[in-house]
Design a protein around this motif. Structure first.
Motif, short mmCIF file in Angstrom:
data_model
loop_
_atom_site.label_atom_id
_atom_site.label_comp_id
_atom_site.label_asym_id
_atom_site.label_seq_id
_atom_site.Cartn_x
_atom_site.Cartn_y
_atom_site.Cartn_z
N LEU A 54 0.82 -1.22 0.00
CA LEU A 54 0.00 0.00 0.00
C LEU A 54 0.85 1.27 0.00
CD1 LEU A 54 -2.80 -1.03 2.53
CD2 LEU A 54 -2.90 -1.04 0.03
N PHE A 55 2.17 1.06 0.04
CA PHE A 55 3.14 2.16 0.03
C PHE A 55 4.01 2.03 -1.21
CE2 PHE A 55 1.88 1.51 4.35
CZ PHE A 55 1.78 2.78 4.88
N GLU A 56 4.61 3.14 -1.62
CA GLU A 56 5.50 3.14 -2.76
C GLU A 56 6.62 2.10 -2.55
OE1 GLU A 56 7.44 6.61 -5.45
OE2 GLU A 56 7.87 6.75 -3.30
N PRO A 57 6.99 1.36 -3.59
CA PRO A 57 8.06 0.36 -3.45
C PRO A 57 9.36 0.98 -2.92
CG PRO A 57 6.95 0.10 -5.55
CD PRO A 57 6.42 1.37 -4.94
N PHE A 58 10.02 0.26 -2.07
CA PHE A 58 11.31 0.64 -1.48
C PHE A 58 11.21 1.84 -0.55
CE2 PHE A 58 12.11 -1.14 -5.76
CZ PHE A 58 12.63 -2.36 -5.35
N PHE A 59 9.99 2.21 -0.15
CA PHE A 59 9.80 3.30 0.80
C PHE A 59 10.31 2.85 2.17
CE2 PHE A 59 6.85 5.46 3.87
CZ PHE A 59 7.43 6.72 3.78
N SER A 60 11.24 3.58 2.74
CA SER A 60 11.86 3.18 4.01
C SER A 60 11.09 3.69 5.23
CB SER A 60 13.30 3.68 4.06
OG SER A 60 13.32 5.09 4.03
N GLY A 61 10.03 4.43 5.02
CA GLY A 61 9.28 5.02 6.12
C GLY A 61 8.13 4.18 6.63
N VAL A 62 8.20 2.87 6.40
CA VAL A 62 7.15 2.00 6.93
C VAL A 62 7.81 0.83 7.67
CG1 VAL A 62 6.87 0.72 4.75
CG2 VAL A 62 5.03 0.71 6.41
N VAL A 63 7.33 0.60 8.88
CA VAL A 63 7.72 -0.58 9.65
C VAL A 63 6.69 -1.64 9.31
CG1 VAL A 63 8.02 -1.57 11.95
CG2 VAL A 63 8.77 0.79 11.47
N VAL A 64 7.15 -2.74 8.75
CA VAL A 64 6.24 -3.78 8.28
C VAL A 64 6.10 -4.88 9.34
CG1 VAL A 64 5.81 -5.49 6.47
CG2 VAL A 64 6.87 -3.30 5.89
N THR A 65 4.86 -5.22 9.65
CA THR A 65 4.58 -6.31 10.58
C THR A 65 4.11 -7.53 9.81
OG1 THR A 65 2.28 -5.65 10.91
CG2 THR A 65 3.92 -4.69 12.40
#
Length: 155
Positions: A119-130
């Motif tokens: 749901l976020f732009e690919p390679f976006f580093s501003g998301v912590v993925v669970t």
């Protein structure tokens, strides 16, 4: 410390995705502990729960000290002129950007915690993925704390 906005998803983050309602928000206390360590963090609900429940009902899920830092919800629909066109294929990312543009300065920083990185732009580093099967446990909480501290201390 610099103010950081955390966009918080619920399903797959504060509790496992598709769990029994008795398990809803079972990991919220861990997220709240992280937020207490980084007091300059405010929370914006980005979960689809925002569509069914008003902000006051969502705030009631949090401990009193953290609830006062829940400052809003992302918009239900993002208009085409609210965000750059490149984000339109990434709805959660676009909603976060739209909220930031409407409510914060352009130099303010933000982070998201979500179980759906697509749901976020690919390679976006501003998301912590669970991991949606478990929610925000162990490594995800440690990464969240690290990332929030790093952003809060950056100038």
């Amino acid at each position: 410390m610099r103010r950081v906005t955390l966009f918080l998803d619920f399903d797959g983050v504060t509790h496992p995705l598709h769990c029994h309602e008795s398990k809803h928000f079972c990991w919220l206390s861990g997220i709240e502990d992280v937020l207490r360590h980084v007091p300059s963090t405010e929370v914006v609900v980005s979960s689809t729960w925002r569509i069914q429940y008003p902000l006051v009902a969502l705030r009631a899920r949090f401990s009193a000290d953290v609830a006062e830092r829940v400052v809003g919800m992302t918009p239900h629909q993002v208009s085409l002129d609210a965000v750059p066109e490149r984000f339109l294929g990434f709805p959660r990312h676009a909603e976060c950007i739209a909220w930031m543009r409407a409510n914060r300065q352009s130099h303010d920083v933000w982070l998201a915690i979500d179980d759906r990185p697509y749901l976020f732009e690919p390679f976006f580093s501003g998301v912590v993925v669970t991991d949606s099967r478990f929610g925000a446990t162990g490594d995800a909480l440690e990464k969240l704390r690290h990332d929030l501290e790093r952003l809060a201390l950056s100038l």
